[in-house]
Enzyme design. Structure first.
Site, PDB file in Angstrom:
ATOM      1  N   ASP A  53       6.493 -34.222   0.613  1.00 19.17           N
ATOM      2  CA  ASP A  53       6.410 -35.062   1.451  1.00 19.17           C
ATOM      3  C   ASP A  53       7.308 -36.347   0.838  1.00 19.17           C
ATOM      4  OD1 ASP A  53       5.126 -35.823  -0.987  1.00 19.17           O
ATOM      5  OD2 ASP A  53       3.587 -37.181   0.136  1.00 19.17           O
ATOM      6  N   ASP A  65       9.665 -39.686  -5.780  1.00 13.50           N
ATOM      7  CA  ASP A  65       9.689 -38.496  -6.550  1.00 13.50           C
ATOM      8  C   ASP A  65       9.885 -37.083  -6.053  1.00 13.50           C
ATOM      9  OD1 ASP A  65       7.069 -38.800  -5.311  1.00 13.50           O
ATOM     10  OD2 ASP A  65       6.081 -38.336  -7.034  1.00 13.50           O
ATOM     11  N   ASP A  66       9.636 -36.916  -4.804  1.00 16.54           N
ATOM     12  CA  ASP A  66       9.871 -35.621  -4.360  1.00 16.54           C
ATOM     13  C   ASP A  66      11.274 -35.250  -4.425  1.00 16.54           C
ATOM     14  OD1 ASP A  66       7.261 -34.745  -2.621  1.00 16.54           O
ATOM     15  OD2 ASP A  66       7.465 -36.885  -2.738  1.00 16.54           O
ATOM     16  N   ASN A 121       3.368 -39.045   2.015  1.00 21.61           N
ATOM     17  CA  ASN A 121       4.076 -40.379   1.395  1.00 21.61           C
ATOM     18  C   ASN A 121       4.430 -41.424   2.687  1.00 21.61           C
ATOM     19  OD1 ASN A 121       4.001 -40.690  -1.192  1.00 21.61           O
ATOM     20  ND2 ASN A 121       5.504 -39.240  -1.270  1.00 21.61           N
ATOM     21  N   THR A 157       4.242 -30.179  -3.453  1.00 21.46           N
ATOM     22  CA  THR A 157       4.356 -31.723  -3.988  1.00 21.46           C
ATOM     23  C   THR A 157       3.807 -32.831  -2.962  1.00 21.46           C
ATOM     24  OG1 THR A 157       6.546 -32.222  -3.725  1.00 21.46           O
ATOM     25  CG2 THR A 157       6.034 -30.853  -5.750  1.00 21.46           C
ATOM     26  N   ASN A 212      -5.551 -42.607  -8.132  1.00 19.03           N
ATOM     27  CA  ASN A 212      -4.322 -43.484  -7.706  1.00 19.03           C
ATOM     28  C   ASN A 212      -4.686 -44.168  -6.335  1.00 19.03           C
ATOM     29  OD1 ASN A 212      -3.305 -41.256  -6.524  1.00 19.03           O
ATOM     30  ND2 ASN A 212      -1.425 -41.415  -7.181  1.00 19.03           N
ATOM     31  N   GLU A 260      -6.649 -38.479  -6.344  1.00 15.77           N
ATOM     32  CA  GLU A 260      -5.181 -38.564  -6.458  1.00 15.77           C
ATOM     33  C   GLU A 260      -4.764 -38.478  -4.945  1.00 15.77           C
ATOM     34  OE1 GLU A 260      -1.182 -37.151  -5.785  1.00 15.77           O
ATOM     35  OE2 GLU A 260      -2.920 -35.969  -5.567  1.00 15.77           O
ATOM     36  N   PHE A 261      -3.594 -38.939  -4.547  1.00 11.17           N
ATOM     37  CA  PHE A 261      -3.307 -39.068  -3.199  1.00 11.17           C
ATOM     38  C   PHE A 261      -3.060 -37.826  -2.433  1.00 11.17           C
ATOM     39  CE2 PHE A 261       0.173 -39.123  -0.081  1.00 11.17           C
ATOM     40  CZ  PHE A 261      -0.134 -39.730   1.005  1.00 11.17           C
ATOM     41  N   ASN A 262      -2.294 -36.816  -3.063  1.00 10.27           N
ATOM     42  CA  ASN A 262      -1.735 -35.505  -2.056  1.00 10.27           C
ATOM     43  C   ASN A 262      -3.292 -34.908  -1.879  1.00 10.27           C
ATOM     44  OD1 ASN A 262       0.718 -35.966  -2.456  1.00 10.27           O
ATOM     45  ND2 ASN A 262       1.074 -34.641  -4.111  1.00 10.27           N
ATOM     46  N   HIS A 289       6.083 -37.843 -10.738  1.00 15.60           N
ATOM     47  CA  HIS A 289       5.144 -36.780 -10.718  1.00 15.60           C
ATOM     48  C   HIS A 289       5.706 -35.458 -10.435  1.00 15.60           C
ATOM     49  CE1 HIS A 289       2.112 -40.041 -10.699  1.00 15.60           C
ATOM     50  NE2 HIS A 289       2.699 -40.705  -9.614  1.00 15.60           N
ATOM     51  N   ASP A 290       6.245 -35.344  -8.830  1.00 13.73           N
ATOM     52  CA  ASP A 290       6.504 -34.147  -8.360  1.00 13.73           C
ATOM     53  C   ASP A 290       7.693 -33.090  -9.149  1.00 13.73           C
ATOM     54  OD1 ASP A 290       4.910 -35.030  -6.613  1.00 13.73           O
ATOM     55  OD2 ASP A 290       6.504 -35.626  -5.359  1.00 13.73           O
TER      56      ASP A 290
END
Ligand code: RIB
Ligand code: CA
Length: 318
Positions: free
Chosen positions: A10, A14-15, A39, A127, A161, A167-169, A246-247
């Site tokens: 997304d 970071d992706d 995102n 991710t 987060n 966590e978002f995902n 992160h990703d």
């Protein structure tokens, strides 16, 4: 032989760093990129993925657009509408517009057809929210057994987060995540906030990336620099002037599994709780009835991760 992978993203700053690491690392072969609502709206995720690949000279890697909203919960707000805008990503990444165009096949078709027809081992690395992967699982009853390894950026045990518990995902499409965790994949690795918050990239490392003078070094320094400003202002980490990426940790793990430290545990996703929707419930003390289904990363090796980013971003596409 390079290790093959598909990234489901997304994109997102970071992706984008994950895409560049996968596209440029000599021990990896990025077979395709699939995009998903997360995102930003999926059309921006697609555009950002295309512009990242163009910028580093890897326009040969195909991009397939995926699901535009969560799988089940039509009533659930589209994530970006409720996610606080912290400036971590922006709508469009700060590099030139793409020249390449998206493939006509959908992401879910590409995933199903690729794993149905291949005789090779291709790791699947989501991710973003797990909507595309859950759709593939629902459409093809054999999908989970065809994929040799899934490496998910998502979840958290000690952190949250987007909410105090999630966590978002995973939160952004909790139903999809619950179905993926329960799908019976042969090997499922989860890289949660517990690990990614240990793999911070500092401003100093960012400056070193910029000094490389390569397209990837310049882009990574710009994207990570943006993250550092946003994290320092809105979600300070254990140290100032540093942020998680992160990703990219998932991709680093494929090259060097010792970048993370995992425990094999049962993990499920809360889909109902008023306060806890999207929480990854990790059975750390074997209190539940179910056997382990997930290699859950509690730690990451920051130095190995940052060294890999620097080595890889020194490269230019052949
Ligand atoms: O919670 C972090 C994750 O949410 C990252 O994958 C980020 O890109 C967003 O998708
Ligand atoms: Ca992401």
């Amino acid at each position: 032989m390079p290790r093959k992978l598909i990234l489901d993203v997304d994109t997102g700053t970071d992706d984008a760093v994950a895409i560049m690491l996968a596209a440029l690392h000599p021990e990896l072969e990025l077979v395709g990129v699939t995009t998903v609502n997360g995102n930003v709206e999926v059309r921006y995720c697609t555009d950002n993925s295309l512009r990242t690949l163009d910028f580093i000279g890897r326009s040969d890697i195909p991009v397939f657009e995926g699901m535009a909203r969560p799988l089940v919960r039509a009533d659930f707000p589209i994530p970006r509408a409720v996610k606080k805008s912290t400036g971590v990503h922006g709508l469009s990444l700060d590099i030139p517009d793409p020249v390449s165009i998206v493939q006509s096949r959908s992401a879910v078709e590409f995933l199903i057809e690729t794993y149905r027809s291949t005789t090779e081992e291709i790791a699947l690395v989501p991710t973003g929210p797990l909507t595309n992967i859950a759709a593939a699982v629902a459409l093809d009853p054999k999908f989970a057994e065809r994929v040799p390894e899934v490496v998910i950026m998502g979840g958290a045990h000690h952190h949250g987060n987007v909410t105090p518990s999630a966590e978002f995902n995973i939160w952004a499409d909790a139903d999809a995540a619950a179905s993926v965790l329960a799908a019976g994949f042969r090997k499922l690795v989860m890289v949660p906030l517990d690990a990614t918050h240990e793999a911070l990239v500092s401003k100093q490392a960012c400056d070193a990336m910029e000094a490389l003078g390569t397209p990837a070094g310049l882009a990574a320094s710009r994207f990570i620099g943006r993250r550092i400003k946003a994290y320092d202002a809105n979600q300070p980490m254990a140290e100032q002037n540093a942020a998680p990426v992160h990703d990219a940790v998932c991709v680093a793990y494929l090259v060097d599994p010792t970048v993370i430290t995992t425990e094999h545990r049962h993990v499920a996703v809360e889909t109902q709780g008023a306060l806890t929707i999207g929480r990854t419930v990790v059975d750390i003390n074997f209190r539940g009835e179910h056997p382990p289904n997930c290699h859950f990363a509690f730690h990451a090796d920051r130095h190995k991760f940052v060294a890999m980013l620097l080595d890889t971003f020194a490269r230019v596409a052949a």
